[in-house]
Design a protein around this motif. Structure first.
Motif, PDB file in Angstrom:
ATOM      1  N   ILE A  67      45.451  47.463  43.909  1.00  0.00           N
ATOM      2  CA  ILE A  67      44.730  48.676  44.237  1.00  0.00           C
ATOM      3  C   ILE A  67      44.180  49.244  42.854  1.00  0.00           C
ATOM      4  CG2 ILE A  67      44.509  50.922  45.199  1.00  0.00           C
ATOM      5  CD1 ILE A  67      46.275  49.768  47.567  1.00  0.00           C
ATOM      6  N   VAL A  68      45.410  49.600  42.145  1.00  0.00           N
ATOM      7  CA  VAL A  68      44.790  50.188  40.798  1.00  0.00           C
ATOM      8  C   VAL A  68      43.881  49.421  39.851  1.00  0.00           C
ATOM      9  CG1 VAL A  68      46.085  50.984  38.602  1.00  0.00           C
ATOM     10  CG2 VAL A  68      47.087  51.510  40.907  1.00  0.00           C
ATOM     11  N   MET A  69      44.239  48.012  39.939  1.00  0.00           N
ATOM     12  CA  MET A  69      43.462  47.259  38.927  1.00  0.00           C
ATOM     13  C   MET A  69      42.157  47.228  39.443  1.00  0.00           C
ATOM     14  SD  MET A  69      43.715  43.234  38.318  1.00  0.00           S
ATOM     15  CE  MET A  69      43.187  42.919  40.134  1.00  0.00           C
ATOM     16  N   ILE A  70      41.743  47.030  40.978  1.00  0.00           N
ATOM     17  CA  ILE A  70      40.298  47.102  41.478  1.00  0.00           C
ATOM     18  C   ILE A  70      39.745  48.646  41.110  1.00  0.00           C
ATOM     19  CG2 ILE A  70      38.959  47.091  43.603  1.00  0.00           C
ATOM     20  CD1 ILE A  70      41.271  45.126  44.562  1.00  0.00           C
ATOM     21  N   GLU A  71      40.293  49.733  41.214  1.00  0.00           N
ATOM     22  CA  GLU A  71      39.820  50.823  40.885  1.00  0.00           C
ATOM     23  C   GLU A  71      39.399  51.014  39.494  1.00  0.00           C
ATOM     24  OE1 GLU A  71      40.897  55.550  41.761  1.00  0.00           O
ATOM     25  OE2 GLU A  71      42.295  54.282  40.582  1.00  0.00           O
ATOM     26  N   ILE A  75      37.933  53.108  44.880  1.00  0.00           N
ATOM     27  CA  ILE A  75      38.820  53.237  45.925  1.00  0.00           C
ATOM     28  C   ILE A  75      40.093  54.349  45.561  1.00  0.00           C
ATOM     29  CG2 ILE A  75      38.035  51.086  46.560  1.00  0.00           C
ATOM     30  CD1 ILE A  75      40.794  49.919  45.270  1.00  0.00           C
ATOM     31  N   PRO A  76      40.807  54.883  46.464  1.00  0.00           N
ATOM     32  CA  PRO A  76      41.721  55.850  46.152  1.00  0.00           C
ATOM     33  C   PRO A  76      42.882  55.283  45.512  1.00  0.00           C
ATOM     34  CG  PRO A  76      41.767  55.351  48.530  1.00  0.00           C
ATOM     35  CD  PRO A  76      40.626  54.496  48.033  1.00  0.00           C
ATOM     36  N   GLY A  77      43.011  54.901  44.394  1.00  0.00           N
ATOM     37  CA  GLY A  77      43.991  54.381  43.631  1.00  0.00           C
ATOM     38  C   GLY A  77      45.270  55.326  43.316  1.00  0.00           C
ATOM     39  N   GLU A  78      44.993  56.562  43.145  1.00  0.00           N
ATOM     40  CA  GLU A  78      46.032  57.581  42.998  1.00  0.00           C
ATOM     41  C   GLU A  78      46.886  57.795  44.197  1.00  0.00           C
ATOM     42  OE1 GLU A  78      46.345  60.851  39.788  1.00  0.00           O
ATOM     43  OE2 GLU A  78      44.909  61.444  41.426  1.00  0.00           O
ATOM     44  N   ALA A 114      51.656  49.737  38.435  1.00  0.00           N
ATOM     45  CA  ALA A 114      50.611  50.470  38.459  1.00  0.00           C
ATOM     46  C   ALA A 114      50.129  50.503  36.954  1.00  0.00           C
ATOM     47  CB  ALA A 114      50.865  51.886  38.869  1.00  0.00           C
ATOM     48  N   SER A 115      51.161  50.413  36.005  1.00  0.00           N
ATOM     49  CA  SER A 115      50.761  50.457  34.617  1.00  0.00           C
ATOM     50  C   SER A 115      50.071  49.075  34.433  1.00  0.00           C
ATOM     51  CB  SER A 115      51.917  50.629  33.531  1.00  0.00           C
ATOM     52  OG  SER A 115      52.550  51.823  34.025  1.00  0.00           O
TER      53      SER A 115
END
Length: 214
Positions: free
Chosen positions: A22-26, A32-35, A61-62
């Motif tokens: 998710i974080v990578m896609i954002e 998209i709401p990664g946070e 996430a990092s």
């Protein structure tokens, strides 16, 4: 199913992989709401029945942030300004001219540190990688700011939510959902304050000569 049983049934690996993706896609530039996903996943770590650990969420996430921003940089480098013009026509809500102009002012004033601080601001988080590439920022400078920003953002957010939630869980141990809710509200409030302060500084019109991006 009781909340404790539901949380215990969630495979930790699935949580880590999902958050990383998710974080990578954002970070690629897709809004998209990664946070929100990061905060929600971290809330799982405060419950005694959960096997999910906040340290691994931070690592996932990092990694997602660093990889996603790097791919976004490559896309922006190849697509250049025409890419943002096309995106502005297709998705004016997220990539409209005013949004791009705000991000460009931040890059002009702060240079590579826009990538670092941009990780904490929703608008700049989706722009940082692609726009840095489009503006031909040198990749070594981008990578340093990208890695530092991703690690500080992911680790800081997860640690804050986990430990605030842990305290709330002790005080509200008989009300699991209330404890999770208090942790979420506290984390969001702190996150919004940090975003407000950083966004106020980064979005201000550049008053200095543009920083050297090359």
């Amino acid at each position: 199913m009781h909340i404790a049983q539901w949380i215990a049934a969630i495979p930790p690996l699935a949580v880590y992989v999902t958050i990383g993706l998710i974080v990578m896609i954002e970070s690629l530039g897709i809004p998209i709401p990664g946070e929100i996903a990061l905060v929600s996943a971290t809330l799982l770590t405060i419950h005694p029945s959960s096997a999910v650990e906040w340290e691994y969420i931070a690592i996932a996430a990092s990694a997602g942030a660093i990889i996603g921003d790097s791919i976004g940089y490559s896309i922006g480098r190849k697509g250049g300004k025409p890419l943002f013009e096309w995106l502005g026509r297709k998705f004016p809500k997220h990539f409209g001219p005013s949004h791009v102009a705000t991000a460009e002012r931040a890059f002009a004033k702060w240079g590579m540190w826009t990538v670092f601080f941009g990780r904490f601001i929703a608008l700049l988080r989706i722009f940082a990688g692609p726009l840095a590439g489009a503006l031909h920022m040198r990749y070594p400078k981008f990578l340093i700011a990208n890695a530092l920003g991703g690690i500080v953002w992911a680790t800081g957010t997860t640690a804050l939510i986990h430990y605030v939630g842990e305290v709330a869980e002790k005080w509200l141990s008989g009300f699991a959902w209330v404890g999770l809710g208090v942790a979420l509200i506290a984390g969001v409030c702190v996150s919004l304050y940090v975003k407000h302060r950083a966004g106020k500084a980064m979005a201000a019109p550049a008053e200095e000569e543009p920083a050297e991006l090359r």
